[in-house]
Design an enzyme around this catalytic site. Sequence first.
Site, short mmCIF file in Angstrom:
data_model
loop_
_atom_site.label_atom_id
_atom_site.label_comp_id
_atom_site.label_asym_id
_atom_site.label_seq_id
_atom_site.Cartn_x
_atom_site.Cartn_y
_atom_site.Cartn_z
CB THR A 90 -0.92 0.00 1.24
OG1 THR A 90 -1.66 -1.22 1.27
CG2 THR A 90 -1.89 1.16 1.20
CD GLN A 120 -4.80 -3.15 0.74
OE1 GLN A 120 -4.72 -3.88 -0.23
NE2 GLN A 120 -4.76 -3.60 1.99
CG ASP A 164 -10.02 1.25 5.65
OD1 ASP A 164 -11.03 1.46 6.35
OD2 ASP A 164 -9.41 0.17 5.66
NE ARG A 221 -11.68 -0.51 8.36
CZ ARG A 221 -11.62 -1.72 7.81
NH1 ARG A 221 -12.16 -2.77 8.42
NH2 ARG A 221 -11.03 -1.90 6.64
CD1 TRP A 223 -4.64 0.09 10.01
CD2 TRP A 223 -3.82 1.92 9.02
NE1 TRP A 223 -3.64 -0.31 9.16
CE2 TRP A 223 -3.12 0.79 8.55
CE3 TRP A 223 -3.49 3.19 8.54
CZ2 TRP A 223 -2.09 0.90 7.60
CZ3 TRP A 223 -2.48 3.30 7.60
CH2 TRP A 223 -1.78 2.16 7.14
#
Length: 316
Positions: A90, A120, A164, A221, A223
């Site tokens: 990523t 990703q 995300d 959320r 990470w």
Amino acid sequence: MGSMVITVAQDGSADFATVQEAIDAVPLGNKCRTIIRLTPGVYKQPVYVPKTKNFITLTGLRPEETVLTWNNTATRIDHHQASRVIGTGTFGCGSTIVEGEDFIAENITFENSAPEGSGQAVAIRATADRCAFYNCRFLGWQDTLYLHYGKQYLRDCYIEGSVDFIFGNSTALLEHCHIHCKSAGFITAQSRKSSQETTGYVFLRCVITGNGGSQYTHLGRPWGPFGRVVFAYTYMDACIKNVGWNNWGKTENERCACFYEYKCFGPGSCPSKRVTWARELIDEEAEQFVAHGFIDPDPQRSWLAQRMAARIPYSA
């Protein structure tokens, strides 16, 4: 501190034909603002701004017409730089990777064109202090905007994605931005690792829209276990789930994640139904987040002041 201007056009009518050639021409450790003006066009190539190539401005006329795009993913990277330079996975898959400080982009689209389901696929990674983006667009699906490290300011920008799609551990203020949730997922995945870190994302007077469906996406959320995100004075479309936030499958994250809302509105804003471990800020708590001082804390050495509240003119 003078500035120099270099121009890029793919038809050969400017100083350089590619964005990377223009960046390569900027000396390492440069001290003067270098404005790279892009002629409208779709520039299909990965772009890398290395460490110590500071004070670079990329500017277009309109973001819809000036597009930097590439299609790397975490599992498939094709880049002119070696993986030991840009990284792998990523981290290394950004269509544009910025590691030079005091970077500015204006009127540019940053896109990762990998299709939905590619995993990703980062449009831009910012690993640099004092970066500012004005009237830019960030297009992708998963992990679109990697605000990895440093302090970033985004104003009047459009950011879209699914999972995300705004993530990392920088200190970022996104003001008057449009966040568009294309399918089920999570808007943010902020990765603050400890309560000592001053990092976090603040969304100030933003607008969140969806695809017409309702209750299919989360605000964020963690990470990192101490992930910190604030939405203030922000309109939330019906795409936001009533619970609002997600613990990433770990109950222990609920003790340390810092997920806050302040005076938001719209069908997706329902404080009474949010998870119990996220909360509404009171006025005194909100003060530190709803001002530019969150990313620009030293008024004696402000890095935003000279271009705050006014776009940098095209003739700068």
